[in-house]
Write a protein that holds these residues in place. Structure first.
Motif, PDB file in Angstrom:
ATOM      1  N   GLY A   1       0.801  -1.225   0.000  1.00  0.00           N
ATOM      2  CA  GLY A   1       0.000   0.000   0.000  1.00  0.00           C
ATOM      3  C   GLY A   1       0.830   1.269   0.000  1.00  0.00           C
ATOM      4  N   THR A   2       2.143   1.151  -0.048  1.00  0.00           N
ATOM      5  CA  THR A   2       3.024   2.320  -0.087  1.00  0.00           C
ATOM      6  C   THR A   2       3.096   2.854  -1.515  1.00  0.00           C
ATOM      7  N   ASP A   3       2.955   4.154  -1.675  1.00  0.00           N
ATOM      8  CA  ASP A   3       3.111   4.764  -2.995  1.00  0.00           C
ATOM      9  C   ASP A   3       4.598   4.869  -3.303  1.00  0.00           C
ATOM     10  N   VAL A   4       4.999   4.344  -4.464  1.00  0.00           N
ATOM     11  CA  VAL A   4       6.404   4.380  -4.878  1.00  0.00           C
ATOM     12  C   VAL A   4       6.515   5.088  -6.227  1.00  0.00           C
ATOM     13  N   TYR A   5       7.696   5.585  -6.530  1.00  0.00           N
ATOM     14  CA  TYR A   5       7.968   6.209  -7.826  1.00  0.00           C
ATOM     15  C   TYR A   5       9.050   5.396  -8.530  1.00  0.00           C
ATOM     16  N   GLU A   6       9.172   5.585  -9.814  1.00  0.00           N
ATOM     17  CA  GLU A   6      10.168   4.857 -10.591  1.00  0.00           C
ATOM     18  C   GLU A   6      11.565   5.270 -10.136  1.00  0.00           C
ATOM     19  N   GLY A   7      12.391   4.283  -9.808  1.00  0.00           N
ATOM     20  CA  GLY A   7      13.745   4.548  -9.331  1.00  0.00           C
ATOM     21  C   GLY A   7      13.867   4.618  -7.823  1.00  0.00           C
ATOM     22  N   MET A   8      12.761   4.477  -7.090  1.00  0.00           N
ATOM     23  CA  MET A   8      12.787   4.540  -5.624  1.00  0.00           C
ATOM     24  C   MET A   8      13.442   3.278  -5.058  1.00  0.00           C
ATOM     25  N   VAL A   9      14.331   3.440  -4.081  1.00  0.00           N
ATOM     26  CA  VAL A   9      14.971   2.301  -3.424  1.00  0.00           C
ATOM     27  C   VAL A   9      13.954   1.693  -2.461  1.00  0.00           C
ATOM     28  N   ILE A  10      13.616   0.413  -2.683  1.00  0.00           N
ATOM     29  CA  ILE A  10      12.599  -0.250  -1.859  1.00  0.00           C
ATOM     30  C   ILE A  10      13.189  -1.362  -1.002  1.00  0.00           C
ATOM     31  N   GLY A  11      14.491  -1.651  -1.168  1.00  0.00           N
ATOM     32  CA  GLY A  11      15.100  -2.707  -0.374  1.00  0.00           C
ATOM     33  C   GLY A  11      16.581  -2.844  -0.660  1.00  0.00           C
TER      34      GLY A  11
END
Length: 133
Positions: free
Chosen positions: A82-92
């Motif tokens: 449910g987290t809004d992310v953008y292209e290129g965002m570090v998620i892990g």
């Protein structure tokens, strides 16, 4: 005391990111780490590369449990469903050097076919909570 060693360094804050965990791992939790701001200075150059890489979102949108279940097979995640992310965002983070692009927003394909094992419950590992320490 002969068993205590003090190390004094002057280094940029960007060089300290990740150092605390590496130091605690190397000393099996016995190190005491302290940092203090000295002054602002111009960038002195590039730092050496990290041993670990980043999991990077390859598209913008809202993360889904289905997609994050696939992403967590590649490494440790920093985000919840449910987290809004953008292209290129570090998620892990993952064990190999370099960035690994992943689709954290993929939806599960819905079909007309029914199966006893098709709708398994998605079990997610709690995300790693990052701090500035």
């Amino acid at each position: 005391n002969d068993s205590i060693t003090y190390l004094h360094y002057i280094m940029p804050t960007r060089g300290l990111l990740g150092l605390r965990n590496a130091l605690l791992t190397a000393t099996r939790g016995t190190a005491i780490f302290n940092s203090q701001f000295r002054t602002y200075e111009p960038v002195a150059g590039d730092l050496e590369r990290r041993e670990t890489g980043s999991l990077v979102s390859m598209e913008a949108g809202t993360t889904t449990p289905f997609a994050l279940a696939k992403c967590q097979e590649r490494g440790s995640l920093f985000i919840d469903p449910g987290t809004d992310v953008y292209e290129g965002m570090v998620i892990g983070i993952h064990a190999r050097p370099g960035d690994l692009p992943l689709n954290a927003c993929r939806e599960k394909q819905l079909t007309n076919m029914r199966s006893a094992n098709k709708d398994n419950t998605v079990v997610l590992v709690p995300p790693v909570r990052m701090s500035l320490d």
